[in-house]
Design a protein around this motif. Structure first.
Motif, PDB file in Angstrom:
ATOM      1  N   VAL A   1      53.046  47.836  28.021  1.00  0.00           N
ATOM      2  CA  VAL A   1      53.181  47.667  29.466  1.00  0.00           C
ATOM      3  C   VAL A   1      51.986  46.858  29.987  1.00  0.00           C
ATOM      4  O   VAL A   1      51.933  45.649  29.766  1.00  0.00           O
ATOM      5  N   ASP A   2      50.992  47.500  30.611  1.00  0.00           N
ATOM      6  CA  ASP A   2      49.943  46.743  31.300  1.00  0.00           C
ATOM      7  C   ASP A   2      48.559  46.913  30.690  1.00  0.00           C
ATOM      8  O   ASP A   2      47.560  46.522  31.304  1.00  0.00           O
ATOM      9  N   ARG A   3      48.464  47.500  29.494  1.00  0.00           N
ATOM     10  CA  ARG A   3      47.160  47.689  28.862  1.00  0.00           C
ATOM     11  C   ARG A   3      47.343  47.749  27.355  1.00  0.00           C
ATOM     12  O   ARG A   3      48.433  48.069  26.874  1.00  0.00           O
TER      13      ARG A   3
ATOM     14  N   ALA B   1      31.295  45.864  29.271  1.00  0.00           N
ATOM     15  CA  ALA B   1      31.239  45.216  30.579  1.00  0.00           C
ATOM     16  C   ALA B   1      31.450  43.709  30.424  1.00  0.00           C
ATOM     17  O   ALA B   1      31.166  43.131  29.379  1.00  0.00           O
ATOM     18  N   HIS B   2      31.979  43.090  31.482  1.00  0.00           N
ATOM     19  CA  HIS B   2      32.178  41.634  31.504  1.00  0.00           C
ATOM     20  C   HIS B   2      31.608  41.153  32.833  1.00  0.00           C
ATOM     21  O   HIS B   2      32.328  40.983  33.822  1.00  0.00           O
ATOM     22  N   ALA B   3      30.291  40.929  32.846  1.00  0.00           N
ATOM     23  CA  ALA B   3      29.584  40.654  34.093  1.00  0.00           C
ATOM     24  C   ALA B   3      30.131  39.416  34.812  1.00  0.00           C
ATOM     25  O   ALA B   3      30.313  39.422  36.029  1.00  0.00           O
TER      26      ALA B   3
ATOM     27  N   LYS C   1      38.453  40.685  45.260  1.00  0.00           N
ATOM     28  CA  LYS C   1      39.574  41.316  44.551  1.00  0.00           C
ATOM     29  C   LYS C   1      39.173  42.713  44.076  1.00  0.00           C
ATOM     30  O   LYS C   1      38.989  42.989  42.891  1.00  0.00           O
ATOM     31  N   ASP C   2      39.028  43.592  45.062  1.00  0.00           N
ATOM     32  CA  ASP C   2      38.523  44.936  44.788  1.00  0.00           C
ATOM     33  C   ASP C   2      39.471  45.763  43.930  1.00  0.00           C
ATOM     34  O   ASP C   2      39.018  46.590  43.118  1.00  0.00           O
TER      35      ASP C   2
ATOM     36  N   THR D   1      40.457  48.342  38.580  1.00  0.00           N
ATOM     37  CA  THR D   1      41.227  48.387  37.339  1.00  0.00           C
ATOM     38  C   THR D   1      40.311  48.213  36.133  1.00  0.00           C
ATOM     39  O   THR D   1      40.428  48.918  35.128  1.00  0.00           O
ATOM     40  N   LEU D   2      39.374  47.267  36.225  1.00  0.00           N
ATOM     41  CA  LEU D   2      38.420  47.048  35.141  1.00  0.00           C
ATOM     42  C   LEU D   2      37.504  48.247  34.955  1.00  0.00           C
ATOM     43  O   LEU D   2      37.220  48.662  33.825  1.00  0.00           O
TER      44      LEU D   2
END
Length: 286
Positions: free
Chosen positions: A33-35, A70-72, A83-84, A89-90
């Motif tokens: 699905v989405d992950r 993390a993806h800074a 895009k809060d 989601t992240l």
């Protein structure tokens, strides 16, 4: 008794049943699905109160670890664009209380060997869970029951190892490891003492229709047994062989019968089924 807070997830396999999808993408990163599949499994562990994940991995699978890192640059870009929702989601992928550690399995010597690779990350006498990521375990639709969480509670109450099982059609028992509970099958959400496990029996020889799913809650003693476990089926070190030795020592091992559903995402048909059903339940128009 030490608290169960760690789960070992073996992710070193080649994913041959998902080829050609898994040729350059780890099967655990294939989306459901989405992950990705691995995120579903880690979320299952967190729901069960397990927040320390040990990935037993190999070369070429760094994207699994990257997924929980993390993806800074991406996060800064999303923040600057307001895009809060995507930022949330992240953040949900790796909540602050989640700890991810990885260890390499240098050679493919079986599930028992993969589990043993995590020995140095456990404290003496510390229990642990083992989760096989090929199989998704999901609650029934509109249910919040966490089967793995119930297994942990039963371990806390009894100190008996827990092996998750589900009933399969009689004509399909030859495909699975089938548990022997001496004719006393547990009801859904309950456990029964095991006498043994029969690997892929003929239907006429099967002691039950309860198949092992790929969720285990085990005592530290299993690690000690794996330290000198000789190769078994396929000339590999088998976790089930160590569990059999655990029972022969007089330690109780229980079969926990799940309430939920399983989706075997290790092969194309099961992966497609999981996407179809779970996408509809999530509200996607497919």
């Amino acid at each position: 008794m030490k608290q169960l807070r760690k789960a070992i997830i073996p992710v070193a396999g080649f994913g041959t049943r998902l080829l050609p999808i898994s040729k350059s993408i780890p099967k655990e990163m294939v989306p459901v699905v989405d992950r990705p599949l691995i995120q579903h499994v880690v979320e299952e562990a967190l729901a069960a109160g397990i927040n320390e994940i040990i990935l037993v991995t190999r070369s070429g699978k760094s994207s699994i670890e990257d997924h929980f890192d993390a993806h800074a640059e991406l996060e800064d870009s999303l923040a600057n664009k307001g895009k809060d929702d995507l930022l949330k989601t992240l953040a949900a992928i790796a909540p602050p209380h989640l700890k991810i550690t990885s260890v390499r399995q240098p050679n493919a010597k079986g599930l028992g060997h993969a589990v043993f690779c995590a020995l140095h990350l456990l404290e003496k006498d510390e229990p642990f869970a083992v989760i096989l990521p090929d199989v998704l375990v999901k609650p029934q639709a509109r249910s919040q029951v966490c089967d793995l969480g119930d297994m942990v509670k039963r371990w806390d109450a009894s100190s008996a190892a827990q092996i998750m099982v589900e009933a399969v059609p009689e004509e399909e028992v030859y495909r699975y490891g089938i548990v022997d509970c001496g004719g006393s099958e547990p009801r859904a959400g309950e456990s029964a003492t095991m006498r043994g496990v029969v690997e892929k029996p003929k239907p006429s020889d099967a002691p039950s229709r309860l198949s092992v799913i790929g969720r285990y809650v085990l005592p530290y003693r299993i690690m000690e047994l794996l330290s000198d476990q000789p190769p078994g089926a396929g000339n590999e070190i088998q976790l089930t062989d160590a569990i059999d030795r655990l029972m022969k020592e007089g330690n109780e091992v229980q079969a926990f019968r799940m309430n939920g559903r399983t989706f075997d995402c290790g092969h194309i048909e099961g992966w497609l089924k999981a996407n179809n059903i779970l996408a509809r339940e999530a509200g996607y128009d497919v």
